[in-house]
Motif scaffolding. Structure first.
Motif, PDB file in Angstrom:
ATOM      1  N   SER A  63       0.861  -1.186   0.000  1.00  0.00           N
ATOM      2  CA  SER A  63       0.000   0.000   0.000  1.00  0.00           C
ATOM      3  C   SER A  63       0.891   1.227   0.000  1.00  0.00           C
ATOM      4  N   SER A  64       0.283   2.373  -0.256  1.00  0.00           N
ATOM      5  CA  SER A  64       1.066   3.608  -0.432  1.00  0.00           C
ATOM      6  C   SER A  64       0.491   4.734   0.414  1.00  0.00           C
ATOM      7  N   ALA A  65       1.332   5.726   0.678  1.00  0.00           N
ATOM      8  CA  ALA A  65       0.935   6.952   1.368  1.00  0.00           C
ATOM      9  C   ALA A  65       1.868   8.065   0.916  1.00  0.00           C
ATOM     10  N   GLY A 131      12.589  12.548  -0.015  1.00  0.00           N
ATOM     11  CA  GLY A 131      11.833  13.760   0.278  1.00  0.00           C
ATOM     12  C   GLY A 131      10.338  13.555   0.117  1.00  0.00           C
ATOM     13  N   ASN A 132       9.640  14.626  -0.239  1.00  0.00           N
ATOM     14  CA  ASN A 132       8.199  14.547  -0.420  1.00  0.00           C
ATOM     15  C   ASN A 132       7.853  13.609  -1.563  1.00  0.00           C
ATOM     16  N   GLY A 133       6.673  13.005  -1.454  1.00  0.00           N
ATOM     17  CA  GLY A 133       6.216  12.128  -2.525  1.00  0.00           C
ATOM     18  C   GLY A 133       5.555  10.891  -1.974  1.00  0.00           C
ATOM     19  N   THR A 134       5.356   9.943  -2.859  1.00  0.00           N
ATOM     20  CA  THR A 134       4.647   8.712  -2.515  1.00  0.00           C
ATOM     21  C   THR A 134       5.626   7.667  -1.988  1.00  0.00           C
ATOM     22  N   TYR A 135       5.241   7.042  -0.898  1.00  0.00           N
ATOM     23  CA  TYR A 135       6.013   5.944  -0.318  1.00  0.00           C
ATOM     24  C   TYR A 135       5.154   4.681  -0.373  1.00  0.00           C
ATOM     25  N   THR A 136       5.741   3.636  -0.882  1.00  0.00           N
ATOM     26  CA  THR A 136       5.022   2.371  -1.029  1.00  0.00           C
ATOM     27  C   THR A 136       5.753   1.283  -0.262  1.00  0.00           C
TER      28      THR A 136
END
Length: 594
Positions: A63-65, A131-136
């Protein structure tokens, strides 16, 4: 009558959970940050629905956030937690980077004897570079366990990032991260220690919890210092752990919670600890991490080396250093400890003599003694507040170190006694010019010669003529000074004469031509002052004898009638030098002709 599926699941779970208890690892302080820090949560569940309402047991493997800090926020640290049912999947990926845990936690729901797990990894470098962005998070695969845990309605998995960031626009805060794995029901109490609250403005507390259910709210209360807290409508006071995310205002974070509460009214200025109490009459909730942020003004003790002095061959060193409270928001207390180390060995202690106000500094001096076992080149380190008695803004800037090379006298080669032959009444000259190189152990050393030890120590009145040096005082000690760029050594050399073996000229032509007219022995008179010399003819009859008061033999028979000349021929002599270096007489032949 038949119950609807989801109600059937609900009551089945209720029966299992009412008498549920758990064992795990107590939540305790993991890391503290002091400065202009704040935190946020990023994470997601792997449950597609809350486990109490799944028509069939289902779980995801990824899943991602999204992390969305402001441009002025600088990531300081990032910690990844992941959890689920079972004994653990400890090989996962974050943004396709393989992650293994630095620490793991486990807990067993004792009523069902079912284990659950959590894992931790410090992923600071990965998050700082991304940095900022999507982490999966991926490869967290608990599929094989879901059917078994589905019957207990504790089938779950999820992950979270606790991101600590710095921003110069923030007030000075103390941020504490506590972690472990403790389960409820029915009640747990967690002591949050190591606090230093000086202002309760914008005080907040965050929870990372697992397996909370939205529709199970039997006596599910969260207390801070005995006060019931909530954050409605996202977190009602009677349903603290209900699958929500305060950072995104989401209520579909199934079976996990990332909740942040404002606790301005629940913490007091001066508090050093707080008590968390969680009750749950039914829901099996696991607390994995707690983060607190309180405004905190603190000192910041630093130390800097100043001057020090070294003397040759002295292991006592006067040192000067400054203890500072520059980048601080609170005074540094008096009697803050100071430790001095030489190559890691404690060689001195001290304390600050008075309170250091913000921006103040104090310069201290003391003399330390370096033990003999410490080499001449060593690291001298000063540490302030080593024992951590003072909570500081920064705890990693409390020392300063320098390399010191003790001054020692330069090594040298020992010089042998310089001897020359005794010339009797004639002056004797010495050449010790080659001793300059002989005494050195390094070409860079400077060598001078002196007539007394005082001049050698002061480096004055050096002897300039070392090739033809005369002294009337024999034996004579010459002092040698050997210098390097820092120190000097003094050694000495002895000048003395010795009675060299005399040289016998054994041909005598007593004809008055002033050449070999007498039996001449060079180096005899006025040197071997006690000598006795005897001359014998070929038949062993003494024809002459003499000593230091007698002229050399001129070929005449001593005590003869008139001036009787000895006949030409071969004669025999015996020379007694009467000198301790020559205990045996010298003898030989001499040849006389007229």
């Amino acid at each position: 009558m038949l119950l609807k599926p989801k109600l059937h699941y609900f009551f089945h779970l209720l029966i299992l959970m009412i008498f549920c208890s758990a064992s795990g690892q107590d939540v305790s302080l993991y890391r503290q940050f002091n400065g202009r820090y704040d935190f946020t949560f990023v994470g997601n569940t792997l449950n597609p629905l809350e486990n109490s309402y799944q028509p069939v047991p289902t779980i995801l493997t990824s899943s991602s956030a999204t992390l969305a800090l402001t441009p002025s926020d600088v990531i300081e640290s990032a910690y990844l937690y992941w959890a689920g049912c079972g004994t653990g999947d400890f090989n996962v990926k974050l943004n396709n980077v393989d992650i293994v845990p630095d620490r793991t936690f486990s807990i067993i729901q004792t009523s069902s004897n079912l284990p659950h797990f959590s894992a931790f990894s410090d992923v600071t470098s990965l998050v700082q570079s991304t940095g900022n962005g999507t982490y999966t998070l991926s490869d967290l695969d608990l599929t094989s366990l879901i059917t078994r845990y589905y019957g207990n309605r504790t089938n779950f998995a999820g992950w979270a990032l606790i991101v600590v960031y710095k921003n110069n626009a923030l007030p000075l805060n103390q941020l504490n991260i506590y972690d472990g794995l403790q389960g409820v029901p029915n009640e747990i109490n967690i002591l949050l220690d190591n606090l230093n609250v000086i202002d309760n403005q914008d005080a907040k507390i965050g929870f990372l919890a697992w397996e909370g259910d939205e529709n199970i709210r039997v006596s599910e209360n969260l207390f801070i210092n005995s006060a019931l807290i909530g954050n409605p409508p996202l977190n009602p006071a009677n349903n603290a752990f209900n699958g929500t995310n305060s950072s995104t205002n989401s209520s579909v974070l199934y079976n996990m919670d990332l909740d942040i509460y404002n606790v301005e009214n629940n913490i007091r200025i001066g508090d050093t600890e707080a008590t968390i109490r969680l009750t749950s009459g039914q829901d099996f909730v696991m607390i994995n991490a707690i983060v607190t942020k309180f405004n905190s003004q603190l000192p910041d003790a630093t130390v800097t080396f100043g001057n020090y002095s070294l003397d040759c061959n002295v292991r006592e060193i006067p040192i000067e250093y400054s203890v500072n409270n520059f980048n601080a928001t609170n005074p540094l207390p008096a009697n803050t400890s100071i430790s001095v180390y030489a190559n890691g060995i404690l060689v001195g202690t001290n304390v600050t003599p008075a309170i250091l106000q913000i921006g103040d500094s104090v310069t201290l001096t003391q003399t330390i003694t370096i033990p003999a076992e410490i080499p001449n080149a060593f690291t001298l380190q000063i540490v302030v507040d080593e024992i951590g008695a003072v909570t500081e803004l920064f705890e990693n800037n409390n020392s300063d170190a320098i390399i010191i090379n003790l001054l020692v006298s330069p090594p040298f080669n020992h010089l042998p006694t310089l001897e020359t032959c005794n010339l009797g009444l004639n002056p004797v000259y010495f050449d010790f010019s080659d001793y300059e190189d002989a005494v050195k152990t390094r070409p860079s050393q400077i060598v001078t010669f002196h007539e007394n030890a005082s001049d050698a120590a002061l480096g004055i009145n050096s002897i300039t003529n070392t090739t033809n040096y005369y002294t009337a005082q024999l034996p004579k000690v010459i002092f040698v000074r050997i210098e390097d760029q820092n120190c000097f050594s003094v050694t000495s050399v002895l000048l003395q004469t010795k009675n060299c073996p005399p040289i016998v000229y054994n041909a005598v032509s007593a004809n008055g031509d002033s050449m070999n007219d007498t039996f001449h022995i060079e180096g005899l008179y006025d040197i071997f002052v006690n000598f006795k010399l005897y001359v014998y003819n070929r038949w062993g009859k003494e024809v002459w004898s003499g000593d230091n008061a007698t002229p050399e033999w001129d070929g005449f028979i001593k005590d003869g009638i008139g001036s009787k000349q000895a006949p030409d021929g071969t004669y025999f002599y015996i020379l007694y030098l009467n000198d301790p270096d020559y205990p045996k007489p010298l003898n030989g032949y001499l040849y006389l002709n007229h």
